[in-house]
Scaffold this active site. Structure first.
Site, mmCIF file in Angstrom:
data_model
loop_
_atom_site.group_PDB
_atom_site.id
_atom_site.type_symbol
_atom_site.label_atom_id
_atom_site.label_comp_id
_atom_site.label_asym_id
_atom_site.label_seq_id
_atom_site.Cartn_x
_atom_site.Cartn_y
_atom_site.Cartn_z
ATOM 1 N N SER A 102 -43.760 11.168 -109.927
ATOM 2 C CA SER A 102 -45.182 11.520 -109.824
ATOM 3 C C SER A 102 -45.704 11.753 -111.234
ATOM 4 O O SER A 102 -45.341 12.732 -111.881
ATOM 5 C CB SER A 102 -45.365 12.776 -108.972
ATOM 6 O OG SER A 102 -45.023 12.508 -107.641
ATOM 7 N N LYS A 177 -51.137 10.176 -104.700
ATOM 8 C CA LYS A 177 -50.173 11.270 -104.819
ATOM 9 C C LYS A 177 -50.841 12.523 -105.391
ATOM 10 O O LYS A 177 -50.588 13.648 -104.937
ATOM 11 C CB LYS A 177 -49.005 10.841 -105.698
ATOM 12 C CG LYS A 177 -48.032 11.955 -106.080
ATOM 13 C CD LYS A 177 -47.273 12.517 -104.893
ATOM 14 C CE LYS A 177 -46.324 13.611 -105.377
ATOM 15 N NZ LYS A 177 -45.399 14.072 -104.354
ATOM 16 N N LYS A 245 -47.418 20.761 -112.998
ATOM 17 C CA LYS A 245 -47.643 19.467 -113.664
ATOM 18 C C LYS A 245 -48.600 18.601 -112.839
ATOM 19 O O LYS A 245 -49.541 18.002 -113.369
ATOM 20 C CB LYS A 245 -46.284 18.774 -113.858
ATOM 21 C CG LYS A 245 -46.325 17.375 -114.443
ATOM 22 C CD LYS A 245 -46.179 16.263 -113.402
ATOM 23 C CE LYS A 245 -44.922 16.362 -112.584
ATOM 24 N NZ LYS A 245 -44.802 15.247 -111.605
#
Length: 299
Positions: A102, A177, A245
């Site tokens: 990701s 995502k 993140k």
């Protein structure tokens, strides 16, 4: 099951919480998998499951038809992909990279462009479903790239997940995502606030969560994380550090396209706060700890 000789050979780079069970599911499906990762115990685990172990990225990818990468973030994808010892310099022309990390959509776009110059195809294929989804091979997989490359990858992805969708060109999988991580974080935060409210009200938490999960407030998040909340078990399936993140990715990408994320921005700060308090290594269900602190609990 096809004869393994007919199946593409796979190199797997990155055998963490998600990568290890996913690679094992490919072995169970009859694929030959050669792995490389930084931790020796993860390489031992792959070997025990019937995989082969490489001593470097170059060694892992040199004969592979398909190279799957599953590492934490954009810097790691760039580190394993570029440079003399990286994937692009050592993979054969015609190979297909499936990056399941990701990362920022732009990193995926850049990787695809640089790989194309070497005759290497790329799709971005990040996943949702956490450790349990990886183990059970029921991940949702959001893909960005060319239709032909998606079609080539599909049999492999079907051994790893259940809902597999081509979302658009390179980087689109990462964009979806990022939206996924926004929804999950806000959902966990709402569940965490409800848990603290219910407990402070003296209600039986198990009973309350069971009935809530049967109605409109029910969710995959609540189903998967209910026991984490009840038992205060925050062993990481997906670490706060990684969700931090991801919240950075979604807030940055949203700003670039002019989308306002008011609640997402608040939850991004709550995730950052939890990390600053030393809980970055815990599961993202540990957002409960942040709500408890705000509500006066001594943790």
């Amino acid at each position: 099951m096809s004869n393994p000789a007919e199946l593409p050979s796979i190199a797997w780079i990155g055998l963490g919480i998600m990568g290890s069970p996913m690679a094992e599911n490919l072995l169970k499906a009859g694929y030959s998998v050669t792995g490389f990762t930084l931790e020796q115990d993860k390489l031992d685990r792959l070997a025990a499951a019937g995989g082969s172990v490489a001593g470097s990225i170059a060694e892992a990818v040199k004969d592979a038809d398909v190279i799957i990468t599953m590492v934490p973030a954009s810097p790691q994808v760039e580190a394993i992909s570029y440079g003399a010892n990286g994937i692009l310099e050592n993979a054969k022309s015609g190979a297909l990279i499936i990056d399941m990390s990701s990362i920022t959509p732009q990193t995926s776009v850049d990787l695809a462009k640089n790989a194309a110059e070497k005759g290497i195809r790329v799709i971005d294929a990040p996943v949702s479903g956490g450790e349990a989804g990886a183990i059970e091979a029921v991940l949702s997989i959001m893909v960005g790239g060319e239709q032909a490359d998606f079609d080539a990858a599909l049999p492999i992805l079907e051994a790893l997940g259940k809902v597999i969708v081509l979302c658009g060109p390179h980087g689109s999988g990462q964009t979806v995502k990022a939206a996924n991580q926004l929804i999950v974080a806000v959902n966990i935060q709402a569940c965490a606030e409800a848990v603290v409210f219910l407990e402070k009200s003296g209600v039986n938490l198990q009973a309350a969560l069971d009935v809530l999960n049967g109605g409109l407030a029910g969710s995959t998040v609540l189903t998967r994380k209910k026991d984490n909340f009840l038992n205060r078990d925050f062993k990481p399936g997906f670490r706060i550090d990684l969700h931090h993140k991801d919240m950075g990715i979604v807030t940055d990408a949203a700003r670039n396209v002019g989308a306002a994320l008011p609640v997402g921005a608040v939850v991004a700060q709550l995730v950052a706060s939890l990390r600053a308090q030393g809980d970055g290594g815990l599961d993202h269900s540990a957002l409960l700890r942040a709500v408890e602190r705000l509500s006066g609990a001594q943790i």
